[in-house]
Design an enzyme around this catalytic site. Structure first.
Site, short mmCIF file in Angstrom:
data_model
loop_
_atom_site.label_atom_id
_atom_site.label_comp_id
_atom_site.label_asym_id
_atom_site.label_seq_id
_atom_site.Cartn_x
_atom_site.Cartn_y
_atom_site.Cartn_z
N GLU A 152 2.27 4.94 -4.29
CA GLU A 152 2.28 5.84 -5.47
C GLU A 152 3.60 6.60 -5.55
O GLU A 152 3.99 6.90 -6.68
CB GLU A 152 1.09 6.81 -5.38
N ASP A 177 0.82 -1.22 0.00
CA ASP A 177 0.00 0.00 0.00
C ASP A 177 0.85 1.27 0.00
O ASP A 177 2.05 1.23 0.24
CB ASP A 177 -0.92 -0.02 1.23
N ASP A 227 -9.29 3.25 -2.34
CA ASP A 227 -10.25 3.77 -1.36
C ASP A 227 -11.54 4.28 -1.98
O ASP A 227 -11.78 5.49 -2.05
CB ASP A 227 -9.59 4.87 -0.53
#
Ligand code: GLC
Length: 634
Positions: free
Chosen positions: A310, A307, A420
């Site tokens: 990015e 997670d 999300d």
């Protein structure tokens, strides 16, 4: 037939696995303007554009502007341009002729698909260095196959990863997790995985386990496994800066973290507070970080989710300083409207600030590259670190791996979840529309947070979402901290939930077979109708029904307070209105439009002519399914 055109001096991204020698001249259809750093083609009235993987909006991408710029973006709304992934593959299709394109460029790319000019498709670059692939084929499925041969076989997870998983940001202790298992067990709802979000760690430090919350973790992993549950911990990209923390110390000592221009390690902040970012683009750093997963595989862990890769940045030390300076300057002044906007801009621009992505550099195996130039590779290379390490550190096991950020190429190392989303009906529909585009880009093991991550989920939304997610390879219920609890036992009609999850397990022989075919044959598990029914123009505009594997079509209900929906059938099909694996109505429905009833606990499955749908008897865990004893509905 694939042609490659090279513009400028592109970096090797690792997306493709076939060597193709560059062609001279221009790609068919596209006009190149190197000075403006753009490519242009006309969009005829009949042109449809498929692809771009994980994005917002529809299956046909025409009429919006999409930006490849991996973003920590929890607002998956129509007005956005980027989500967590950059999947620069698309097909232009006018129903008769089609052609595929892949823009292999690791930095910012803009796809203006009839946005600035409704009849033009413009691809704009910040840096005009790219490998541009053009793929010919008679139909989209053929183009997808050729493209997927170019980028290599998709990730194949272990079979138990097709079971149902429960997750929530907020499970803190071993007892919290035991309770989830026990409550599912009491109700007899199948469950294979419980996910461990950031709170299992000691101060959010990767590859640590909080010993107070999880005393004797190894035994706990075993206890759960003996009860049929696999624990799936999260791993975050940022490494906490803390003296004595081995990963921090080693990374600093061996220069494995991303550096600023002046050679010092970038200081950013995420969950643990201040962190350094491992330089996953560097082979040595990648091997080092990949080997760290061994800490957890050695105690019996068999799956992970990567997670914040990015990478998400709450703030950088440097930028925060600038923000405080700006605020101090404004402190005792009266703020007029512009002053107020400026003030608000300072605050709102703290997280994921574009300037911050220009502050640090990678050692891309000897080449120093500024991060923003290769931004979209970061999540891919984090997952690659894990994927390359697994055969070394756990040679006898198949490990589950999926990631939030991705780029094409990562599909060889893991799957993705779509990040999300919200507990909104519109996001159930978005989930339906995202799946075929993800499959085109090679991401077959994928799915969304079932029930929605942000906001409060209602019982009916959860039920309808389960009725769609039961077909997605990754089937996980996940929710954010502070939202209404949405484990299936929190709702009233647990019997229907049990029946529906059992139906998923009964379908696993079919889902697994069709998934394996998609991986082996470079085909798509989820397809828009028009990919199969090329002579039926009505199918072009249908985006809320999907073909799943070769034998069935699904038509999920995705609106609140509806007990049915319109369904278009391109040909006569056997319809099943399923309440459970052994309780369903069967009816032949003729080609054309029909309003079809589907009560809240009923799933619509359409069997295509000449096809059979295999079902097995459900079990509490995938490992207990009998995959050979099947009944067939035809
Ligand atoms: C990110 C992830 C989400 C997770 C949360 C806490 O928002 O996308 O799935 O629950 O971080 O780790």
């Amino acid at each position: 037939m694939i042609k490659k055109y090279t513009f400028g001096n592109p970096l090797k991204t690792g997306a493709v696995v076939l060597e193709i020698s560059p062609s001279e001249g221009s790609p068919a259809g596209f006009e190149i303007n190197a000075k403006e750093k753009e490519l242009k083609t006309g969009l005829s009235k009949d042109a449809y554009v498929y692809g771009l993987g994980e994005t917002i909006r529809g299956i046909n991408k025409r009429g919006w502007i999409y930006r490849s710029n991996n973003a920590d973006e929890p607002h998956h709304e129509e007005g956005k341009n980027s989500l967590y992934a950059s999947h620069n593959f698309f097909i232009l299709d006018d129903g008769k002729n089609c052609r595929g394109y892949f823009v292999d460029h690791p930095g910012f790319v803009e796809f203006d698909i009839g946005y600035s000019d409704k009849d033009l498709f413009t691809i704009r670059f910040e840096d005009f260095d790219a490998d541009f692939y053009e793929i010919e084929g008679n139909e989209p499925k053929e183009i997808v196959r050729a493209f997927r041969e170019l980028i290599g076989k998709s990730y194949m997870p272990p079979i138990w990863a097709f079971g149902y998983g429960q997750s929530r940001w907020g499970y803190k202790t071993a007892d919290d997790i035991r309770e989830v298992n026990n409550r599912y067990k009491e109700l007899g709802i199948p469950l294979d995985m419980i996910y461990m979000d950031i709170d299992y760690m000691q101060d959010f430090k990767d590859f640590t386990v909080n010993p107070k919350r999880f005393p004797d973790f190894e035994n706990f992993v075993k206890e759960m496994k003996d009860d049929g549950i696999r624990l799936i911990p999260i791993i975050d990209a940022g490494v906490k800066i803390e003296k004595g923390y081995d990963i921090y110390e080693e990374g600093v000592a061996q220069n494995y973290f991303c550096k600023k221009e002046d050679g010092t390690n970038l200081v950013a902040a995420v969950w643990p507070g201040k962190v350094h970012f491992p330089d996953f683009l560097n082979t040595k750093a990648r091997e080092w970080f990949g080997d760290k997963y061994k800490t957890l595989t050695d105690v019996g862990i068999e799956g992970f989710w990567n997670d914040m890769n990015e990478p998400a940045i709450f703030y950088t030390e440097d930028h925060l300083k600038e923000v405080f300076e700006g605020i101090h300057e404004m402190e005792n002044k009266e703020l007029d409207i512009w002053g107020f906007f400026q003030f608000r801009g300072l605050i709102e621009g703290i997280a994921n600030n574009p300037e911050d992505y220009r502050r640090f550099f990678h050692d891309f195996d000897g080449v120093k590259v500024r991060h923003d130039k290769v931004h979209n590779l970061y999540g891919f290379y984090m997952t690659r670190a894990a994927g390359e390490a697994f055969p070394r550190i756990a040679p006898d096991k198949k490990i589950l791996m999926f990631s939030r950020a991705s780029y094409i190429g990562m599909h060889r190392y893991g799957g993705v979840w779509t990040g999300d989303n919200m507990s909104w009906w519109s996001h159930l529909l978005l989930n339906i529309k995202q799946m075929p585009s993800l499959n085109m880009a090679g991401f077959i093991y994928s799915g969304a947070d079932t029930g929605g991550f942000g906001c409060d989920c209602t019982e009916d939304l959860m039920m309808r979402w389960i009725e769609f997610s039961m077909f997605t390879p990754l089937f996980r219920n996940h929710a954010a901290l502070g939202t209404r609890e949405q484990e299936l036992y929190q709702f009233k009609d647990s019997e229907s939930f049990r029946n529906l999850v059992e139906l998923r397990y009964a379908l696993i022989p079919y889902i697994y077979r069709e998934f394996t075919k998609a991986v082996e044959n470079n085909s798509m598990y989820f397809r828009p109708l028009f990919f199969d029914y090329r002579n039926d123009d009505r199918c072009r505009e249908i985006e809320d029904q999907l073909l799943v594997g070769d034998s069935i079509m699904i038509a999920p209900v995705y609106e609140q307070n509806k007990t049915g929906r319109y369904v278009y059938l391109p040909e006569d099909m056997k319809m099943l209105r399923m309440r459970s694996y052994n309780d369903y109505d069967e009816e032949v429905v003729t080609a054309g439009d029909h309003y079809i009833k589907a009560e809240l606990n009923e799933v619509l499955v359409f069997i295509r002519p000449g096809q059979k749908l295999p079902l097995t008897k459900p079990a509490r865990h995938v490992d207990d399914l009998n995959l050979d004893e099947l009944t067939f509905i035809s």
